[in-house]
Design a protein around this motif. Structure first.
Motif, mmCIF file in Angstrom:
data_model
loop_
_atom_site.group_PDB
_atom_site.id
_atom_site.type_symbol
_atom_site.label_atom_id
_atom_site.label_comp_id
_atom_site.label_asym_id
_atom_site.label_seq_id
_atom_site.Cartn_x
_atom_site.Cartn_y
_atom_site.Cartn_z
ATOM 1 N N UNK A 1 0.833 -1.208 0.000
ATOM 2 C CA UNK A 1 0.000 0.000 0.000
ATOM 3 C C UNK A 1 0.864 1.252 0.000
ATOM 4 N N UNK A 2 1.941 1.224 0.772
ATOM 5 C CA UNK A 2 2.835 2.382 0.846
ATOM 6 C C UNK A 2 3.444 2.696 -0.526
ATOM 7 N N UNK A 3 3.900 1.670 -1.210
ATOM 8 C CA UNK A 3 4.525 1.894 -2.513
ATOM 9 C C UNK A 3 3.504 2.301 -3.575
ATOM 10 N N UNK A 4 2.332 1.669 -3.560
ATOM 11 C CA UNK A 4 1.333 1.935 -4.604
ATOM 12 C C UNK A 4 0.574 3.235 -4.381
ATOM 13 N N UNK A 5 0.350 3.581 -3.121
ATOM 14 C CA UNK A 5 -0.507 4.732 -2.838
ATOM 15 C C UNK A 5 0.187 5.823 -2.033
ATOM 16 N N UNK A 6 0.988 5.448 -1.030
ATOM 17 C CA UNK A 6 1.659 6.462 -0.232
ATOM 18 C C UNK A 6 2.715 7.201 -1.010
ATOM 19 N N UNK A 7 3.660 6.457 -1.572
ATOM 20 C CA UNK A 7 4.726 7.073 -2.354
ATOM 21 C C UNK A 7 4.164 7.715 -3.602
ATOM 22 N N UNK A 8 3.208 7.038 -4.221
ATOM 23 C CA UNK A 8 2.630 7.548 -5.470
ATOM 24 C C UNK A 8 1.680 8.716 -5.243
ATOM 25 N N UNK A 9 1.168 8.870 -4.013
ATOM 26 C CA UNK A 9 0.258 9.969 -3.725
ATOM 27 C C UNK A 9 -1.144 9.788 -4.278
ATOM 28 N N UNK A 10 -1.574 8.549 -4.464
ATOM 29 C CA UNK A 10 -2.921 8.276 -4.978
ATOM 30 C C UNK A 10 -3.766 7.646 -3.878
ATOM 31 N N UNK A 11 -5.045 8.032 -3.795
ATOM 32 C CA UNK A 11 -5.927 7.507 -2.773
ATOM 33 C C UNK A 11 -6.252 6.039 -2.979
ATOM 34 N N UNK A 12 -6.524 5.346 -1.879
ATOM 35 C CA UNK A 12 -6.882 3.927 -1.928
ATOM 36 C C UNK A 12 -8.363 3.812 -2.258
ATOM 37 N N UNK A 13 -8.738 3.146 -3.359
ATOM 38 C CA UNK A 13 -10.160 2.991 -3.679
ATOM 39 C C UNK A 13 -10.868 2.152 -2.636
ATOM 40 N N UNK A 14 -12.189 2.239 -2.604
ATOM 41 C CA UNK A 14 -12.967 1.586 -1.559
ATOM 42 C C UNK A 14 -12.742 0.078 -1.497
ATOM 43 N N UNK A 15 -12.429 -0.540 -2.616
ATOM 44 C CA UNK A 15 -12.167 -1.984 -2.602
ATOM 45 C C UNK A 15 -10.678 -2.285 -2.699
ATOM 46 N N UNK A 16 -9.832 -1.270 -2.515
ATOM 47 C CA UNK A 16 -8.405 -1.450 -2.738
ATOM 48 C C UNK A 16 -7.745 -2.413 -1.777
ATOM 49 N N UNK A 17 -8.078 -2.343 -0.507
ATOM 50 C CA UNK A 17 -7.451 -3.222 0.482
ATOM 51 C C UNK A 17 -7.933 -4.654 0.295
ATOM 52 N N UNK A 18 -9.199 -4.807 0.001
ATOM 53 C CA UNK A 18 -9.736 -6.154 -0.251
ATOM 54 C C UNK A 18 -9.036 -6.790 -1.449
ATOM 55 N N UNK A 19 -8.899 -6.048 -2.541
ATOM 56 C CA UNK A 19 -8.284 -6.609 -3.750
ATOM 57 C C UNK A 19 -6.818 -6.956 -3.507
ATOM 58 N N UNK A 20 -6.118 -6.108 -2.763
ATOM 59 C CA UNK A 20 -4.718 -6.391 -2.478
ATOM 60 C C UNK A 20 -4.576 -7.618 -1.591
ATOM 61 N N UNK A 21 -5.441 -7.765 -0.595
ATOM 62 C CA UNK A 21 -5.396 -8.947 0.269
ATOM 63 C C UNK A 21 -5.658 -10.212 -0.542
ATOM 64 N N UNK A 22 -6.576 -10.127 -1.492
ATOM 65 C CA UNK A 22 -6.847 -11.288 -2.346
ATOM 66 C C UNK A 22 -5.634 -11.637 -3.181
ATOM 67 N N UNK A 23 -4.914 -10.628 -3.659
ATOM 68 C CA UNK A 23 -3.698 -10.884 -4.446
ATOM 69 C C UNK A 23 -2.628 -11.571 -3.601
ATOM 70 N N UNK B 1 -3.081 -13.223 -0.607
ATOM 71 C CA UNK B 1 -3.470 -14.426 0.120
ATOM 72 C C UNK B 1 -4.312 -15.412 -0.652
ATOM 73 N N UNK B 2 -4.611 -15.103 -1.875
ATOM 74 C CA UNK B 2 -5.436 -16.027 -2.649
ATOM 75 C C UNK B 2 -6.848 -15.521 -2.792
ATOM 76 N N UNK B 3 -7.475 -15.791 -3.936
ATOM 77 C CA UNK B 3 -8.797 -15.259 -4.234
ATOM 78 C C UNK B 3 -9.875 -15.679 -3.269
ATOM 79 N N UNK B 4 -9.712 -16.835 -2.590
ATOM 80 C CA UNK B 4 -10.761 -17.292 -1.687
ATOM 81 C C UNK B 4 -10.830 -16.466 -0.411
ATOM 82 N N UNK B 5 -9.953 -15.457 -0.258
ATOM 83 C CA UNK B 5 -10.044 -14.562 0.890
ATOM 84 C C UNK B 5 -11.251 -13.637 0.795
ATOM 85 N N UNK B 6 -11.933 -13.659 -0.312
ATOM 86 C CA UNK B 6 -13.144 -12.846 -0.431
ATOM 87 C C UNK B 6 -14.161 -13.202 0.632
ATOM 88 N N UNK B 7 -14.232 -14.483 0.996
ATOM 89 C CA UNK B 7 -15.170 -14.907 2.036
ATOM 90 C C UNK B 7 -14.816 -14.276 3.374
#
Length: 604
Positions: A415-437, A439-445
């Protein structure tokens, strides 16, 4: 573009009044408008700072200019030739970290509560002159802020500068005869100022904070002795008899604490109070990355006139709440037993909140503006803290990711590299999508059940897989906050309520004995089975009463006497404590070592 010029002066410390000038060189030809923010970043409540404006006036070329108030927070000057100055007198007597305070001993202001913003000049550079106090007690005052000096001497009154309004209001100012200490961490200077009458161990405070700050720099930097994303940082501490609070800023934090929270000279152990203070400082420092630089897209840019909604506060505050104490452990300031106690207390506070089954942490985040900062007697039944429950979600997510070869550490660095350093806001589903990347797609549950849903977190099994045992038991008296095995006999019964020292019901829990008996929050109990009601008698009833026992209650609701029959319930196992699992498998022990023992954040 000419700068917007500000000047703030302590007009009358005994009346608690600041006088604040805002000067625009080239006002709008249609009449320049000025707006005062309604909230401050980091504290998600419409606070309507304009309510503290006592008077407002305008002038140009030494002559008065008509100033009309258009809305609760907006003023408009009549068309005129510049420079135009609007002056407001601000009442400042809020001993918090969010607004402003002034008396003969101390001055403090958060820019959002005192500085008007000229419409159309958001990106204009700003100059601020902080005038020295005229009263005798202020002769020893110094100035503590991380604003860039523009002629003012170090720690002195005079002119400061900011690149724009957002930067101007993100550097609070402390003025007092404060104590000062300093340390180095992350290649940056860290100053600590302490206002108020306090006696404490300067060297120990500097040493402990340095370890915590360096560990956090290492976490986000990905290696030992990583550098901080700034050159200087300031902890502004105000020590009082009773107080607690903090607010993050881009290169500083304002902290309010009790005097006993600071480390006592000659005492080596980490007291509960000092541990709480270190956790508070750690929390606000962590926000340097998680909120100030990695922040929700809805906060980019801030609109300080209205609510900025996001469903992500569980992550920005909850993940921070998870790491604030974890940083104390991983940096070596506290030990494993101490950290497990803190984690157990957090679990206990959530387990004692029936609203966790009603409101998800995502919904709690969205509703922060109307619920979290405005608690009432029904709050425990209707909602949950995105701080405490968010911390537990963060723990569960961390342990789940670790089982899959990743970690929450890695998620934060990404998150720091993609959004903090880049200065772009985290979209509403950004943390969920990154966690899925990671830890695996089944983390959606996981997110469906525990972030967007209200299912109980599987912490017992997750902790067991990391060599930690979680146990639940009934409480052992009103002072039992959990985190330990507990001493003495556990409560046998539940009244389904909490009460004050005056035997006034504070909270009546959904489905509990008090609610079933028809009692309500605010009722003052006057008799229990014909004997005068006291807090001690209520405590004894919970400790020694039998589930199913019927108790005659007399109480006043407002000025009317009511009668009720209270049927005691079973004491719930709502008190958590954690301990190393001595029977854990070698794999679980290795996971615990990587999680709590080694600093996994800095391993390549």
């Amino acid at each position: 573009m000419p700068p917007v010029r500000y000047r703030i002066a302590s007009r009358d410390p005994h009346a608690h009044l600041f006088t604040v000038d805002c000067t625009v060189e080239e006002p709008s030809p249609d009449g320049q408008r000025f707006v005062l923010p309604s909230w401050v970043p980091g504290s998600y409540l419409i606070r309507e700072f304009a309510r503290h404006v006592v008077a407002a006036r305008a002038s140009a070329a030494g002559k008065p200019v008509r100033l009309e108030k258009l809305a609760k927070d907006t003023w408009q000057a009549a068309p005129c030739r510049g420079p135009l100055t609007v002056t407001i007198d601000v009442y400042a007597f809020d001993l918090s970290v969010r607004t402003a305070y002034l008396d003969a001993n101390r001055g403090y202001f958060n820019g959002a509560s005192v500085f008007l913003q000229p419409e159309g000049r958001t990106d204009s550079p700003c100059q601020l002159e902080i005038a020295p106090p005229a009263h005798a007690e202020g002769a020893r005052w110094r100035v503590a802020t991380t604003l860039a000096r523009d002629g003012a001497p170090a720690w002195g009154f005079g002119r400061q500068r900011a690149s724009g309004y957002d930067e101007l209001i993100d550097h609070p100012v402390e003025m007092a005869d404060f104590q000062h200490l300093a340390f180095e961490a992350g290649g940056a200077t860290h100053d600590v100022t302490v206002s108020g009458r306090a006696r404490f161990d300067h060297q120990r405070l500097a040493r402990d904070l340095a370890r915590v700050c360096q560990w956090q720099c290492d976490l986000f930097g990905g290696g030992p002795l990583s550098r901080a994303p700034f050159d200087r940082y300031l902890f502004q501490v105000t020590a009082v008899g009773e107080g607690y609070g903090g607010l993050e800023h881009r290169t500083s934090t304002s902290l309010l604490c009790s005097r006993r929270d600071l480390p006592a000279p000659g005492v080596e152990r980490v007291s509960d109070e000092y541990r709480n203070f270190l956790g508070l400082a750690s929390h606000e420092y962590f926000h340097l990355w998680n909120v100030k630089r990695i922040r929700p897209a809805g906060f980019s840019p801030y609109d300080l006139a209205r609510e900025a909604y996001t469903r992500q506060l569980w992550a920005f505050e909850g993940i921070t709440s998870y790491y604030d104490d974890l940083a104390l452990l991983r940096s070596g300031v506290i030990g494993e037993e101490s950290w497990l106690e803190l984690a157990g207390r957090t679990m206990t506070s959530v387990l004692r909140t029936p609203g966790r089954r009603v409101q998800s942490v995502a919904d709690a985040s969205f509703d922060a503006w109307i619920k979290y900062y405005r608690p009432d007697e029904n709050s425990p039944n209707a909602g949950v803290s995105y701080y405490a429950k968010g911390a537990l979600v963060a723990m569960a997510l961390d342990l789940t990711l670790r089982e899959r070869g990743s970690s929450l550490d890695q998620l934060l660095r990404t998150l720091w590299q993609r959004h903090g350093v880049a200065g772009s806001g985290v979209p509403e589903d950004g943390i969920r999508r990154l966690a899925l990347d990671l830890g695996g797609g089944d983390l959606g549950a996981f997110f469906d059940a525990y972030v967007d849903g209200t299912e109980e977190l599987p912490l017992e099994s997750l902790l067991r897989g990391h060599g930690v045992a979680l146990a639940l038991r009934p409480g052992k008296g009103p002072k039992d906050r959990g985190g330990k095995r507990g001493e003495g006999e556990a409560n046998r019964a539940s009244l389904g309520a909490t009460w004050s020292r005056e035997a006034r019901l504070q909270h009546v829990f959904s489905g509990g004995a008090a609610e079933r008996a028809g009692l309500a929050a605010g009722d003052v109990l006057v008799a229990i089975d014909g004997v005068r009601a006291t807090a001690e008698r209520l405590d004894a009833l919970a400790a020694d009463g039998n589930p199913g026992e019927r108790v005659a209650i007399h109480a006043f609701r407002r000025d009317e006497l009511i009668e009720a029959t209270l049927v005691l319930g079973d004491a719930p196992p709502d008190t958590a404590w954690l301990a190393p699992d001595e029977s854990a498998s070698p794999q679980a022990l290795a996971r615990r070592q990587a999680w709590l023992g080694d600093d996994a954040a800095v391993r390549p």
